[in-house]
Design a protein around this motif. Structure first.
Motif, PDB file in Angstrom:
ATOM      1  N   TYR A  15       0.823  -1.208   0.000  1.00  0.00           N
ATOM      2  CA  TYR A  15       0.000   0.000   0.000  1.00  0.00           C
ATOM      3  C   TYR A  15       0.859   1.261   0.000  1.00  0.00           C
ATOM      4  CZ  TYR A  15       0.687   1.228   4.941  1.00  0.00           C
ATOM      5  OH  TYR A  15       1.224   1.630   6.135  1.00  0.00           O
ATOM      6  N   SER A  39     -11.513   3.627 -10.225  1.00  0.00           N
ATOM      7  CA  SER A  39     -12.278   2.908  -9.206  1.00  0.00           C
ATOM      8  C   SER A  39     -11.370   1.933  -8.462  1.00  0.00           C
ATOM      9  CB  SER A  39     -13.420   2.133  -9.865  1.00  0.00           C
ATOM     10  OG  SER A  39     -12.881   1.102 -10.695  1.00  0.00           O
ATOM     11  N   GLU A  40     -11.850   1.441  -7.329  1.00  0.00           N
ATOM     12  CA  GLU A  40     -11.060   0.479  -6.553  1.00  0.00           C
ATOM     13  C   GLU A  40     -10.681  -0.725  -7.408  1.00  0.00           C
ATOM     14  OE1 GLU A  40     -12.871  -0.790  -2.960  1.00  0.00           O
ATOM     15  OE2 GLU A  40     -12.739   1.173  -1.979  1.00  0.00           O
ATOM     16  N   ARG A  41     -11.656  -1.207  -8.182  1.00  0.00           N
ATOM     17  CA  ARG A  41     -11.393  -2.391  -9.009  1.00  0.00           C
ATOM     18  C   ARG A  41     -10.302  -2.107 -10.045  1.00  0.00           C
ATOM     19  NH1 ARG A  41     -14.069  -6.958  -9.766  1.00  0.00           N
ATOM     20  NH2 ARG A  41     -15.861  -6.194  -8.563  1.00  0.00           N
ATOM     21  N   MET A  44      -6.942  -1.943  -8.411  1.00  0.00           N
ATOM     22  CA  MET A  44      -6.452  -3.297  -8.128  1.00  0.00           C
ATOM     23  C   MET A  44      -5.755  -3.883  -9.353  1.00  0.00           C
ATOM     24  SD  MET A  44      -9.825  -4.711  -6.084  1.00  0.00           S
ATOM     25  CE  MET A  44      -9.379  -6.432  -6.311  1.00  0.00           C
ATOM     26  N   SER A  50      -4.316  -6.388  -3.913  1.00  0.00           N
ATOM     27  CA  SER A  50      -5.633  -6.793  -3.431  1.00  0.00           C
ATOM     28  C   SER A  50      -6.497  -5.569  -3.125  1.00  0.00           C
ATOM     29  CB  SER A  50      -5.484  -7.629  -2.161  1.00  0.00           C
ATOM     30  OG  SER A  50      -4.958  -6.819  -1.110  1.00  0.00           O
ATOM     31  N   ARG A  51      -7.790  -5.806  -2.924  1.00  0.00           N
ATOM     32  CA  ARG A  51      -8.713  -4.723  -2.567  1.00  0.00           C
ATOM     33  C   ARG A  51      -8.325  -4.114  -1.223  1.00  0.00           C
ATOM     34  NH1 ARG A  51     -13.708  -3.257  -4.310  1.00  0.00           N
ATOM     35  NH2 ARG A  51     -13.855  -5.136  -5.608  1.00  0.00           N
ATOM     36  N   SER A  52      -7.913  -4.944  -0.260  1.00  0.00           N
ATOM     37  CA  SER A  52      -7.542  -4.420   1.057  1.00  0.00           C
ATOM     38  C   SER A  52      -6.331  -3.485   0.955  1.00  0.00           C
ATOM     39  CB  SER A  52      -7.241  -5.570   2.020  1.00  0.00           C
ATOM     40  OG  SER A  52      -6.141  -6.337   1.566  1.00  0.00           O
ATOM     41  N   THR A  53      -5.406  -3.802   0.040  1.00  0.00           N
ATOM     42  CA  THR A  53      -4.240  -2.938  -0.157  1.00  0.00           C
ATOM     43  C   THR A  53      -4.663  -1.588  -0.735  1.00  0.00           C
ATOM     44  OG1 THR A  53      -2.718  -4.789  -0.487  1.00  0.00           O
ATOM     45  CG2 THR A  53      -2.079  -2.677  -1.425  1.00  0.00           C
ATOM     46  N   VAL A  54      -5.553  -1.610  -1.706  1.00  0.00           N
ATOM     47  CA  VAL A  54      -6.058  -0.365  -2.304  1.00  0.00           C
ATOM     48  C   VAL A  54      -6.776   0.464  -1.251  1.00  0.00           C
ATOM     49  CG1 VAL A  54      -7.772   0.589  -3.900  1.00  0.00           C
ATOM     50  CG2 VAL A  54      -6.220  -1.221  -4.657  1.00  0.00           C
ATOM     51  N   ARG A  55      -7.586  -0.166  -0.449  1.00  0.00           N
ATOM     52  CA  ARG A  55      -8.354   0.577   0.558  1.00  0.00           C
ATOM     53  C   ARG A  55      -7.441   1.172   1.630  1.00  0.00           C
ATOM     54  NH1 ARG A  55     -13.936  -3.067   1.232  1.00  0.00           N
ATOM     55  NH2 ARG A  55     -14.844  -2.344  -0.757  1.00  0.00           N
TER      56      ARG A  55
END
Length: 250
Positions: A15, A39-41, A44, A50-55
């Motif tokens: 991240y 967007s998050e997707r 990614m 991963s999504r958790s890394t982006v968030r």
């Protein structure tokens, strides 16, 4: 064995790399205020994370005041314009995380305040000068009321000076450095047996600076300011480090 000596490497989380790239895009102008991140997707996919890394990256960027991400918003996070509040937060974190010494912080404050006073002596309005005089009057009235009231009046004086300089960056830096320095020595000031004498000395210093500013003598006001800060803070700085403060005295 002779040869180069290497330092241990620091493991970097994914991240952090995402944050670095987004920050570089904002600083370089590739991303401008008002634009949206993907967007998050899509992030990614682009970063292969991963999504958790982006968030987590978006959480850090938002905490730094660089983007705004709304829950449930199908669009990407919005890039925010420059914010003095964000800079204030970043500078405060830097001053604490980097573990700057009290001597370095006091020295920086001497430079900042005297520069602001130099500018204010030449650029201030009559209304701003009146506000400075009112703040010093408040300091006189607060001697009997206690150190908290005195400190508020003192802060009011320096806030007016900072505004009178006409430079927002000086205002932010002064506010950050002043608050950190005062927090570091708050207990020592509170426990000082001669607090009232220190307050009256501070008032005299402020009156001298104010008189020079009233006369439009910026260099004199700046010199008096540096000397006043040295007199006030030097006793809290280790003796071996005071030479760095004396270097600013004329």
């Amino acid at each position: 064995m002779d040869g180069p000596r290497f330092e241990p490497v620091r493991a970097v989380r994914a991240y952090e790399r995402v944050v670095e790239q987004v920050e570089e895009a904002i600083e370089g102008g590739t991303l401008s205020p008002g634009q949206r991140l993907p967007s998050e997707r899509e992030l990614m996919v682009q970063f292969s994370v991963s999504r958790s890394t982006v968030r987590e990256a978006l959480r850090v960027l938002q905490a730094r005041g660089l983007v705004r991400s709304r829950p449930g918003d199908p669009n990407g996070a919005e890039v925010l314009p420059f914010s003095p509040a964000a800079l204030h937060k970043s500078m405060t974190t830097l001053a604490r995380v980097e573990e700057l010494s009290l001597a370095e912080l006091v020295q920086f404050r001497m430079v900042l305040d005297s520069s602001a006073i130099l500018l204010a002596a030449r650029l201030r309005t009559d209304a701003q000068l009146a506000d400075m005089e009112s703040a010093v009057a408040g300091m006189r009235a607060a001697v009997e009321a206690g150190h908290d009231a005195f400190g508020e009046a003192d802060v009011a004086f320096h806030d007016v000076v900072a505004r009178s300089s006409g430079n927002k960056l000086i205002q932010i830096c002064m506010d950050v450095v002043r608050s950190i320095v005062l927090k570091l020595i708050a207990e020592k000031i509170a426990d000082a047996p001669d607090r009232e004498a220190l307050m009256r000395q501070s008032i005299r210093h402020h009156e001298e600076v104010l008189a020079a500013m009233r006369a439009g003598d910026g260099p004199l006001a700046a010199r008096l300011s540096r000397k006043a800060m040295y007199d006030y803070y030097a006793g809290y700085v280790p003796a071996a480090e005071r030479s760095s403060l004396r270097a600013l005295l004329d």
